[in-house]
Design an enzyme around this catalytic site. Structure first.
Site, PDB file in Angstrom:
ATOM      1  N   LYS A 204       0.836  -1.224   0.000  1.00 54.69           N
ATOM      2  CA  LYS A 204       0.000   0.000   0.000  1.00 54.69           C
ATOM      3  C   LYS A 204       0.860   1.260   0.000  1.00 54.69           C
ATOM      4  O   LYS A 204       0.603   2.195  -0.747  1.00 54.69           O
ATOM      5  CB  LYS A 204      -0.917   0.042   1.239  1.00 54.69           C
ATOM      6  CG  LYS A 204      -2.037  -0.978   1.197  1.00 54.69           C
ATOM      7  CD  LYS A 204      -2.870  -0.868   2.452  1.00 54.69           C
ATOM      8  CE  LYS A 204      -2.021  -1.050   3.640  1.00 54.69           C
ATOM      9  NZ  LYS A 204      -2.125  -1.950   4.640  1.00 54.69           N
TER      10      LYS A 204
ATOM     11  N   ARG B  35     -10.572   0.851   8.423  1.00 52.52           N
ATOM     12  CA  ARG B  35     -10.173  -0.512   8.741  1.00 52.52           C
ATOM     13  C   ARG B  35     -11.310  -1.325   9.342  1.00 52.52           C
ATOM     14  O   ARG B  35     -11.127  -2.502   9.609  1.00 52.52           O
ATOM     15  CB  ARG B  35      -9.051  -0.468   9.748  1.00 52.52           C
ATOM     16  CG  ARG B  35      -7.705  -0.621   8.996  1.00 52.52           C
ATOM     17  CD  ARG B  35      -6.686  -0.824   9.857  1.00 52.52           C
ATOM     18  NE  ARG B  35      -5.455  -1.293   9.974  1.00 52.52           N
ATOM     19  CZ  ARG B  35      -4.312  -0.738   9.655  1.00 52.52           C
ATOM     20  NH1 ARG B  35      -4.278   0.364   8.978  1.00 52.52           N
ATOM     21  NH2 ARG B  35      -3.196  -1.289   9.965  1.00 52.52           N
TER      22      ARG B  35
ATOM     23  N   ARG C  11      10.734  -7.476   6.165  1.00 50.15           N
ATOM     24  CA  ARG C  11      10.712  -6.021   6.021  1.00 50.15           C
ATOM     25  C   ARG C  11      11.640  -5.348   7.040  1.00 50.15           C
ATOM     26  O   ARG C  11      11.688  -5.758   8.190  1.00 50.15           O
ATOM     27  CB  ARG C  11       9.264  -5.589   6.257  1.00 50.15           C
ATOM     28  CG  ARG C  11       8.928  -4.200   5.868  1.00 50.15           C
ATOM     29  CD  ARG C  11       7.499  -4.087   5.463  1.00 50.15           C
ATOM     30  NE  ARG C  11       6.548  -4.158   6.563  1.00 50.15           N
ATOM     31  CZ  ARG C  11       5.257  -3.938   6.411  1.00 50.15           C
ATOM     32  NH1 ARG C  11       4.769  -3.654   5.208  1.00 50.15           N
ATOM     33  NH2 ARG C  11       4.436  -4.010   7.427  1.00 50.15           N
TER      34      ARG C  11
ATOM     35  N   ARG D 131      10.200  -3.266  12.236  1.00 42.40           N
ATOM     36  CA  ARG D 131       9.077  -2.585  12.883  1.00 42.40           C
ATOM     37  C   ARG D 131       8.578  -3.450  14.030  1.00 42.40           C
ATOM     38  O   ARG D 131       8.481  -4.664  13.884  1.00 42.40           O
ATOM     39  CB  ARG D 131       7.946  -2.398  11.861  1.00 42.40           C
ATOM     40  CG  ARG D 131       7.852  -1.000  11.307  1.00 42.40           C
ATOM     41  CD  ARG D 131       6.903  -0.923  10.155  1.00 42.40           C
ATOM     42  NE  ARG D 131       5.522  -1.290  10.494  1.00 42.40           N
ATOM     43  CZ  ARG D 131       4.482  -1.081   9.704  1.00 42.40           C
ATOM     44  NH1 ARG D 131       4.653  -0.495   8.530  1.00 42.40           N
ATOM     45  NH2 ARG D 131       3.276  -1.441  10.057  1.00 42.40           N
TER      46      ARG D 131
ATOM     47  N   ARG E 135      -2.598  -9.113  13.303  1.00 46.95           N
ATOM     48  CA  ARG E 135      -3.036  -8.134  12.305  1.00 46.95           C
ATOM     49  C   ARG E 135      -3.772  -8.805  11.155  1.00 46.95           C
ATOM     50  O   ARG E 135      -4.751  -8.267  10.631  1.00 46.95           O
ATOM     51  CB  ARG E 135      -1.831  -7.341  11.798  1.00 46.95           C
ATOM     52  CG  ARG E 135      -1.304  -6.395  12.866  1.00 46.95           C
ATOM     53  CD  ARG E 135       0.141  -6.060  12.645  1.00 46.95           C
ATOM     54  NE  ARG E 135       0.336  -5.120  11.574  1.00 46.95           N
ATOM     55  CZ  ARG E 135       1.481  -5.005  10.900  1.00 46.95           C
ATOM     56  NH1 ARG E 135       2.491  -5.788  11.169  1.00 46.95           N
ATOM     57  NH2 ARG E 135       1.587  -4.104   9.958  1.00 46.95           N
TER      58      ARG E 135
HETATM   59  P1  AMP Z   1      -0.208   0.446   9.376  1.00 44.71           P
HETATM   60  O1  AMP Z   1       1.114   1.059   9.058  1.00 44.71           O
HETATM   61  O2  AMP Z   1      -1.299   0.904   8.457  1.00 44.71           O
HETATM   62  O3  AMP Z   1      -0.143  -1.042   9.508  1.00 44.71           O
HETATM   63  O4  AMP Z   1      -0.638   1.017  10.836  1.00 44.71           O
HETATM   64  C1  AMP Z   1       0.193   0.812  11.972  1.00 44.71           C
HETATM   65  C2  AMP Z   1      -0.641   0.799  13.230  1.00 44.71           C
HETATM   66  O5  AMP Z   1      -1.336   2.052  13.388  1.00 44.71           O
HETATM   67  C3  AMP Z   1      -1.732  -0.247  13.274  1.00 44.71           C
HETATM   68  O6  AMP Z   1      -1.259  -1.521  13.682  1.00 44.71           O
HETATM   69  C4  AMP Z   1      -2.678   0.358  14.318  1.00 44.71           C
HETATM   70  O7  AMP Z   1      -2.138   0.223  15.625  1.00 44.71           O
HETATM   71  C5  AMP Z   1      -2.629   1.838  13.944  1.00 44.71           C
HETATM   72  N1  AMP Z   1      -3.633   2.160  12.906  1.00 44.71           N
HETATM   73  C6  AMP Z   1      -3.383   2.634  11.645  1.00 44.71           C
HETATM   74  N2  AMP Z   1      -4.514   2.849  10.973  1.00 44.71           N
HETATM   75  C7  AMP Z   1      -5.530   2.496  11.810  1.00 44.71           C
HETATM   76  C8  AMP Z   1      -6.950   2.467  11.692  1.00 44.71           C
HETATM   77  N3  AMP Z   1      -7.581   2.860  10.570  1.00 44.71           N
HETATM   78  N4  AMP Z   1      -7.679   2.031  12.776  1.00 44.71           N
HETATM   79  C9  AMP Z   1      -7.082   1.649  13.910  1.00 44.71           C
HETATM   80  N5  AMP Z   1      -5.742   1.636  14.085  1.00 44.71           N
HETATM   81  C10 AMP Z   1      -4.969   2.054  13.065  1.00 44.71           C
END
Ligand code: AMP
Length: 220
Positions: free
Chosen positions: A14, A89, A123, A156, A167
């Site tokens: 993404k 999400r 990653r 990460r 996740r």
């Molecule tokens: P990502 O990089 O998109 O995987 O986001 C990293 C972390 O940010 C996720 O594991 C959540 O803890 C938080 N996060 C990001 N976007 C959302 C969302 N739309 N709803 C809830 N938590 C989010």
């Protein structure tokens, strides 16, 4: 003005695809995960609220996420449009979003879970400049060091096998229904994310009738 949502499991590309799309089309790439990581790194009040959840790969509460998205979009630094990544999400976030903003399309990067595990566990991220690496597809020239700034490469905190399993479960339980909701509104274009990044980007542009992607010339 073009407004897109990009969806897909962790590791489906993404961030990479949003950046390629945003580049020459002058769209603003809004990554909700990056916003949270910035706050954690800079020890802000919001960072303290979300630090544990982000590190564990658990979802942040809807009220907080919605206010972050609202504030970010209210900056209106997206004259030509935006690509939003990592949001919505779950169903509630999707309903909030659809009530407040009209969108031109949802890009769905489709990747099987096995391939997600293979990619995500490889990653790495530069601890200094944030550049992304992957020990399968994009290895650094010197092991453990960033090619751009020489910073140390780290994993990460949410890219561990346990966090990834959580996740993936969250994604299928909560985010698959969002895709269904968008599909009913005929917004969704599904693209096979197993191909290389240029092929995926071209497929996105073809599906949305956008100008073709022109990769930068090779440097060596
Ligand atoms: P990502 O990089 O998109 O995987 O986001 C990293 C972390 O940010 C996720 O594991 C959540 O803890 C938080 N996060 C990001 N976007 C959302 C969302 N739309 N709803 C809830 N938590 C989010």
């Amino acid at each position: 003005m073009r407004k897109y949502v990009i969806m897909g499991v962790q590791g489906s590309g993404k961030g990479t695809q949003s950046a390629l799309l945003a580049g020459d089309l002058d769209l603003t790439h809004i990554s909700v995960g990056d916003i949270f990581r910035w706050h954690v790194k800079n020890h802000t009040k919001l960072g303290a609220q979300v630090r544990r959840l982000v590190a564990a790969g658990e979802l942040v509460g809807d009220d907080l996420v919605e206010s972050v998205v609202r504030d970010r979009l209210q900056l209106h630094d997206w004259n030509f449009g935006f690509v939003i990544d990592g949001f919505p999400r779950n169903r509630r976030q999707a309903e909030f979003f659809l009530e407040s903003y009209d969108i031109d399309g949802v890009i769905h990067l489709d990747l099987p879970d096995d391939e997600v595990r293979r990619r995500v566990l490889a990653r790495r991220l530069c601890s200094r400049c944030g550049m992304d690496y992957n020990l399968i597809a994009h290895r650094p020239e010197v092991e453990g060091r960033c090619d751009v700034c020489g910073g140390e490469l780290v994993t990460r905190a949410d890219d561990t096998p346990d966090a990834l399993a959580r996740r993936l479960r969250d994604y299928h339980d909560k985010t698959d229904p969002v895709l269904e909701l968008f599909r009913r509104k005929e917004y969704v274009m599904t693209v096979d994310a197993r191909a290389d990044k240029t092929t995926v980007q071209q497929a996105i542009r073809t599906r949305f009738n956008l100008p073709p992607y022109e990769p930068p010339p090779a440097t060596d």
